[in-house]
Design a protein around this motif. Structure first.
Motif, PDB file in Angstrom:
ATOM      1  N   PRO A 350      22.316  12.653  14.329  1.00  0.00           N
ATOM      2  CA  PRO A 350      22.196  13.526  15.498  1.00  0.00           C
ATOM      3  C   PRO A 350      21.446  12.884  16.651  1.00  0.00           C
ATOM      4  CG  PRO A 350      20.661  14.182  13.779  1.00  0.00           C
ATOM      5  CD  PRO A 350      21.544  13.132  13.175  1.00  0.00           C
ATOM      6  N   ASN A 351      21.716  13.367  17.842  1.00  0.00           N
ATOM      7  CA  ASN A 351      20.952  12.979  19.026  1.00  0.00           C
ATOM      8  C   ASN A 351      19.655  13.796  19.064  1.00  0.00           C
ATOM      9  OD1 ASN A 351      22.946  11.165  19.975  1.00  0.00           O
ATOM     10  ND2 ASN A 351      24.084  12.875  20.867  1.00  0.00           N
ATOM     11  N   ILE A 352      18.579  13.170  19.453  1.00  0.00           N
ATOM     12  CA  ILE A 352      17.286  13.858  19.497  1.00  0.00           C
ATOM     13  C   ILE A 352      16.639  13.636  20.860  1.00  0.00           C
ATOM     14  CG2 ILE A 352      16.888  13.616  17.021  1.00  0.00           C
ATOM     15  CD1 ILE A 352      14.859  11.355  17.800  1.00  0.00           C
ATOM     16  N   GLU A 353      15.716  14.530  21.192  1.00  0.00           N
ATOM     17  CA  GLU A 353      14.846  14.349  22.350  1.00  0.00           C
ATOM     18  C   GLU A 353      13.440  14.742  21.930  1.00  0.00           C
ATOM     19  OE1 GLU A 353      14.306  15.561  27.070  1.00  0.00           O
ATOM     20  OE2 GLU A 353      16.165  16.035  26.003  1.00  0.00           O
ATOM     21  N   MET A 354      12.533  13.767  21.968  1.00  0.00           N
ATOM     22  CA  MET A 354      11.144  14.030  21.616  1.00  0.00           C
ATOM     23  C   MET A 354      10.342  14.221  22.901  1.00  0.00           C
ATOM     24  SD  MET A 354       8.377  11.663  19.579  1.00  0.00           S
ATOM     25  CE  MET A 354       8.096  10.589  20.996  1.00  0.00           C
ATOM     26  N   VAL A 355       9.696  15.371  23.026  1.00  0.00           N
ATOM     27  CA  VAL A 355       8.885  15.684  24.200  1.00  0.00           C
ATOM     28  C   VAL A 355       7.418  15.570  23.820  1.00  0.00           C
ATOM     29  CG1 VAL A 355       8.348  17.373  25.977  1.00  0.00           C
ATOM     30  CG2 VAL A 355      10.675  17.220  25.062  1.00  0.00           C
ATOM     31  N   MET A 356       6.704  14.666  24.492  1.00  0.00           N
ATOM     32  CA  MET A 356       5.289  14.461  24.222  1.00  0.00           C
ATOM     33  C   MET A 356       4.458  15.416  25.081  1.00  0.00           C
ATOM     34  SD  MET A 356       5.008  10.318  23.918  1.00  0.00           S
ATOM     35  CE  MET A 356       3.329  10.456  23.267  1.00  0.00           C
ATOM     36  N   LEU A 357       3.465  16.029  24.450  1.00  0.00           N
ATOM     37  CA  LEU A 357       2.590  16.979  25.120  1.00  0.00           C
ATOM     38  C   LEU A 357       1.177  16.414  25.228  1.00  0.00           C
ATOM     39  CD1 LEU A 357       3.590  20.121  22.999  1.00  0.00           C
ATOM     40  CD2 LEU A 357       4.652  19.376  25.140  1.00  0.00           C
ATOM     41  N   THR A 358       0.447  16.876  26.234  1.00  0.00           N
ATOM     42  CA  THR A 358      -0.991  16.646  26.327  1.00  0.00           C
ATOM     43  C   THR A 358      -1.637  17.959  26.714  1.00  0.00           C
ATOM     44  OG1 THR A 358      -0.736  14.327  26.982  1.00  0.00           O
ATOM     45  CG2 THR A 358      -2.846  15.374  27.450  1.00  0.00           C
ATOM     46  N   ASN A 359      -2.531  18.463  25.879  1.00  0.00           N
ATOM     47  CA  ASN A 359      -3.126  19.788  26.081  1.00  0.00           C
ATOM     48  C   ASN A 359      -2.053  20.839  26.336  1.00  0.00           C
ATOM     49  OD1 ASN A 359      -5.558  18.536  25.767  1.00  0.00           O
ATOM     50  ND2 ASN A 359      -6.379  19.067  27.776  1.00  0.00           N
ATOM     51  N   GLY A 360      -0.918  20.687  25.652  1.00  0.00           N
ATOM     52  CA  GLY A 360       0.165  21.657  25.760  1.00  0.00           C
ATOM     53  C   GLY A 360       1.098  21.446  26.932  1.00  0.00           C
ATOM     54  N   ILE A 361       0.803  20.476  27.805  1.00  0.00           N
ATOM     55  CA  ILE A 361       1.634  20.214  28.978  1.00  0.00           C
ATOM     56  C   ILE A 361       2.592  19.071  28.658  1.00  0.00           C
ATOM     57  CG2 ILE A 361       1.625  19.386  31.368  1.00  0.00           C
ATOM     58  CD1 ILE A 361      -1.032  20.785  31.759  1.00  0.00           C
ATOM     59  N   PRO A 362       3.900  19.245  28.880  1.00  0.00           N
ATOM     60  CA  PRO A 362       4.840  18.142  28.613  1.00  0.00           C
ATOM     61  C   PRO A 362       4.675  17.026  29.635  1.00  0.00           C
ATOM     62  CG  PRO A 362       5.987  19.989  29.643  1.00  0.00           C
ATOM     63  CD  PRO A 362       4.588  20.460  29.360  1.00  0.00           C
ATOM     64  N   VAL A 363       4.558  15.795  29.144  1.00  0.00           N
ATOM     65  CA  VAL A 363       4.291  14.665  30.042  1.00  0.00           C
ATOM     66  C   VAL A 363       5.363  13.581  29.997  1.00  0.00           C
ATOM     67  CG1 VAL A 363       1.791  14.978  30.161  1.00  0.00           C
ATOM     68  CG2 VAL A 363       2.770  13.689  28.257  1.00  0.00           C
ATOM     69  N   LEU A 364       6.121  13.477  28.893  1.00  0.00           N
ATOM     70  CA  LEU A 364       7.145  12.434  28.801  1.00  0.00           C
ATOM     71  C   LEU A 364       8.115  12.782  27.678  1.00  0.00           C
ATOM     72  CD1 LEU A 364       6.862   8.673  29.254  1.00  0.00           C
ATOM     73  CD2 LEU A 364       7.650   9.433  27.009  1.00  0.00           C
ATOM     74  N   ALA A 365       9.385  12.416  27.857  1.00  0.00           N
ATOM     75  CA  ALA A 365      10.399  12.666  26.830  1.00  0.00           C
ATOM     76  C   ALA A 365      11.153  11.377  26.531  1.00  0.00           C
ATOM     77  CB  ALA A 365      11.376  13.744  27.298  1.00  0.00           C
ATOM     78  N   VAL A 366      11.472  11.190  25.238  1.00  0.00           N
ATOM     79  CA  VAL A 366      12.283  10.057  24.790  1.00  0.00           C
ATOM     80  C   VAL A 366      13.531  10.625  24.120  1.00  0.00           C
ATOM     81  CG1 VAL A 366      12.391   7.968  23.404  1.00  0.00           C
ATOM     82  CG2 VAL A 366      10.208   8.684  24.395  1.00  0.00           C
ATOM     83  N   SER A 367      14.702  10.252  24.640  1.00  0.00           N
ATOM     84  CA  SER A 367      15.978  10.680  24.061  1.00  0.00           C
ATOM     85  C   SER A 367      16.651   9.483  23.414  1.00  0.00           C
ATOM     86  CB  SER A 367      16.897  11.260  25.146  1.00  0.00           C
ATOM     87  OG  SER A 367      16.296  12.360  25.786  1.00  0.00           O
ATOM     88  N   THR A 368      17.258   9.705  22.231  1.00  0.00           N
ATOM     89  CA  THR A 368      17.945   8.610  21.550  1.00  0.00           C
ATOM     90  C   THR A 368      18.891   9.183  20.504  1.00  0.00           C
ATOM     91  OG1 THR A 368      17.611   6.469  20.458  1.00  0.00           O
ATOM     92  CG2 THR A 368      16.223   8.287  19.730  1.00  0.00           C
ATOM     93  N   ASN A 369      19.699   8.316  19.932  1.00  0.00           N
ATOM     94  CA  ASN A 369      20.516   8.653  18.781  1.00  0.00           C
ATOM     95  C   ASN A 369      19.815   8.122  17.539  1.00  0.00           C
ATOM     96  OD1 ASN A 369      22.771   7.425  16.785  1.00  0.00           O
ATOM     97  ND2 ASN A 369      23.448   9.388  17.628  1.00  0.00           N
ATOM     98  N   THR A 370      19.715   8.939  16.505  1.00  0.00           N
ATOM     99  CA  THR A 370      18.904   8.553  15.346  1.00  0.00           C
ATOM    100  C   THR A 370      19.432   7.312  14.637  1.00  0.00           C
ATOM    101  OG1 THR A 370      20.124  10.205  14.070  1.00  0.00           O
ATOM    102  CG2 THR A 370      17.969  10.849  14.935  1.00  0.00           C
TER     103      THR A 370
END
Length: 700
Positions: A350-370
């Motif tokens: 599957p394709n995924i998108e990982m969203v990184m948070l800091t203190n609950g605020i989204p700051v960066l996302a990485v999308s890729t195919n597993t």
């Protein structure tokens, strides 16, 4: 010990005659420090420089000064800034804590900088290296000023290097004031012999160096000793000791070849990825939680993509390491079963998108195919389907169909950040190093999205004499106190704008508020910022009877980031903390997680140049976050400043200061201004290396 007057080349050439090329272990001739502030032989340079990303600390006794060799101590710190360039800071002193204003027998105490640049492309066309350099540049007093050009040639199949050059020097002895040259021979990996003509006399030294890979962390140690000179009236033991080590994190983006690793490491990776098809959502969440990620959520988007939101508080040197570990865990646990759990169209990768948070605020996302990412982990060949973004992240989270509540909530999880606190002065008329040293214990408690409480307690440890009562800096010594108690509230605004409001007690007595607002371009190459603050002292006068005025800042800034060459340029202008107005230009050179910087400050018609280094003082993998997590600091800075454009070098009284919270936007939310798509795209190997390192540590 008076040395005989024969050619300095006798000893090394005798060794050369004894050996044929077939008996040498290899043909490597290491670049080692000279007795001056450049890479070289004894008193002269070759065309070699410190490797990019390496830090070299040298201590020596006896160096060229006035009409001969001075009985002086020599401290040199050198960094390879980028390919071909080494930058050195140097302190030369006769005494260490003698007050030059009151004691006329203190001798020299000199702080200086040096540069050496190996010109590119010359070797490709000529077969020899060419370098230019300057020693003791700028400043009001130039006791060791020297400029030079030098070429060198290493023989094929022989561990022998010849060098020759021409210099102009202000040293009264005439060293390097004219033509010079030398030879270096390394018959064994641990032994080097040198002979040189330094424009006035012949010298020869022997250097011992630890072989590569003998010491941990790629560290190397060398010891040099001058065994011969034709210089008269020289009975000093001239020697030096150096330590060379790559700066923290510099090698973390170097591709790791599994074929050259031990079989166990390759097998660990294969085993970790082998069960991705059968691992479901529960196993994925359990694996992320076990490693210490917090605020974990898994859901699906309308485009048949798996969305994973999480926050890293364990890998605090650089958020890219936390991202790499998380992506590895996700790719090892995302396959056909998780697609079934989320009721997606059946997918084995599957394709995924990982969203990184800091203190609950989204700051960066990485999308890729597993599957593509798993192949990247195995081969090191970048996955073309991997994309990084910092835009529209809140919209992504709002449009996700989450399958469960947050796991491992970050609410109230406190961080206790322990670090040294230092106030210091380098190589002044009062001493080589005056300091006030304390232990800073910072309690940082995030409570809700973007909000945190920040309290720091200072515990004094030691003061040098000039920071004690009655000393020049006696009123600046640390005291046992809470010197900061602040609340922060950050908001993410449209168009990649973030703002943070801070209010409370700072600088051991000022009460007020500050706002910092930053815009980052989508790729992260450009950034504009504004800082505005107003603070009032708690009383009319301080403990020393000084009348205290209101203070504040109004500063605008622009930052150009070029991660392709690990460089940032920052320009700031406006009103600084002391009320002085001016501008500051800073060039930042990133060597892994170490930032080597040089700043030029023009404020109130006074000019200063500062140089220093910022680096993390914490483990690569900190304590697992719990309701109390103890860790080190992400950035500790040490620097030295000198006045320029004047005939004097009086000590700066605080011009160019500003409010610089430990938890400002750049450090707390942007990982020291590196959490950008352009930085990640130029450090993809570090994502892979972080997961490989995690596997090794977690399976020990």
């Amino acid at each position: 010990m008076v040395m005989q007057k024969t050619s300095a080349y006798v000893v090394p050439l005798a060794y050369l005659a004894l050996f044929s090329s077939s008996v040498f272990a290899d043909t490597q001739v290491d670049q080692l420090p000279s007795h001056q502030s450049f890479t070289g032989l004894t008193n002269t340079p070759n065309a070699q420089v410190v490797n990019t990303g390496d830090f070299n600390l040298y201590y020596g006794q006896g160096l060229p000064y006035q009409n001969g060799i001075g009985d002086l101590d020599d401290w040199v710190a050198t960094v390879g800034i980028f390919p071909g360039l080494e930058v050195a800071g140097r302190v030369v002193t006769k005494t260490y804590d003698c007050n030059i204003y009151t004691d006329k027998n203190c001798g020299i105490r000199d702080l200086s900088a040096s540069l050496k640049y190996q010109l590119p492309f010359i070797y490709d066309y000529t077969g020899f290296n060419l370098a230019i350099g300057t020693q003791d540049l700028g400043g009001a007093a130039n006791n060791f000023q020297t400029t030079y050009v030098v070429a060198d040639k290493t023989l094929e199949n022989w561990p022998v290097r010849f060098s020759a050059g021409y210099g102009q020097s202000k040293l009264p002895s005439g060293i390097m004031d004219g033509p010079f040259g030398g030879i270096e021979i390394q018959p064994f990996s641990f032994l080097q012999l040198t002979g040189e003509y330094d424009s006035t006399e012949f010298n020869s030294s022997i250097k011992a160096v630890t072989p590569k890979d003998l010491l941990p962390y790629d560290m190397r140690v060398s010891l040099d000793y001058q065994v011969y000179t034709t210089r008269e009236n020289t009975d000093k033991n001239i020697w030096g000791l150096s330590f060379n080590i790559p700066l923290v994190g510099y090698l973390d983006n170097k591709p790791a070849e599994l074929a050259k690793q031990t079989p166990d490491k390759k097998q660990l990776l294969q085993a970790s990825l082998s069960g991705h098809e059968s691992a479901g959502m529960a196993k994925l969440i359990q694996s992320l939680e076990k490693e210490g990620f917090i605020n974990i959520q898994v859901g699906k988007a309308d485009n048949n993509k798996i969305i994973i939101a999480l926050e890293n508080r364990r890998y605090n040197r650089n958020q890219i390491d936390g991202a790499g570990v998380a992506l590895g865990i996700i790719s090892a646990n995302a396959g056909k079963s998780i697609s079934v759990d989320l009721e997606l169209t059946e997918q084995t990768s599957p394709n995924i998108e990982m969203v990184m948070l800091t203190n609950g605020i989204p700051v960066l996302a990485v999308s890729t195919n597993t599957q593509c990412y798993r192949e990247f982990l195995m081969s090191g060949i970048s996955c073309k389907q991997t994309k990084i973004s910092t835009t529209n992240l809140s919209k992504t989270l709002d449009n996700t169909d989450w399958q469960h509540e947050k796991v491992n909530s970050g609410f109230g999880r406190s961080q206790v950040i322990v670090s040294p606190a230092t106030r210091y002065a380098f190589a002044t008329e009062y001493g080589v190093l005056d300091y006030s040293l304390a232990l800073a214990t910072n309690l940082y408690v995030p409570l809700w999205k973007g909000f945190a409480v920040d309290v720091r307690y200072i515990l004094p440890i030691d003061d040098s004499d000039d920071y004690q009562e009655g000393g020049y800096w006696g009123n600046q010594a640390y005291e046992s106190e809470i010197d900061r108690a602040v609340v922060h509230q950050a908001f993410q605004l449209p168009f990649n704008i973030m703002t943070q409001f801070s209010a409370g007690y700072i600088f051991s007595g000022y009460i007020g508020a500050e706002n910092e607002t930053v815009w980052n371009s989508p790729e992260g190459y450009h950034s504009f910022g504004v800082q505005y603050s107003e603070f009032t002292y708690k009383d009319d006068k301080d403990d020393f009877g000084n009348t205290m005025e209101d203070k504040g800042t109004l500063l605008g800034s622009y930052t150009l980031s070029v991660p392709e060459i690990n460089w940032q340029l920052k320009v700031e202008a406006g009103e600084f903390w002391q009320g002085d107005k001016g501008y500051q230009i800073t060039t930042n050179h990133w060597l892994g997680d170490a930032n080597v910087f040089v700043s030029y400050l023009d404020s109130e018609d006074e000019q200063f140049v500062s140089a220093g280094i910022s680096l993390p003082l914490t483990f690569w993998r900190d304590m697992k976050p719990s309701y109390v997590q103890v860790r080190g600091i992400d950035q500790y800075t040490i620097s030295a400043q000198t006045r320029v454009g004047e005939s004097h070098n009086y000590i700066n009284s605080g011009l160019g200061a500003q409010v610089d919270f430990q938890h400002n936007l750049g450090r707390q939310y942007f990982s020291r201004n590196r959490l950008t798509p352009s930085y990640f795209e130029n450090n993809l190997q570090r994502l892979r290396n972080a997961y490989l390192r995690y596997l090794s540590i977690s399976n020990e």
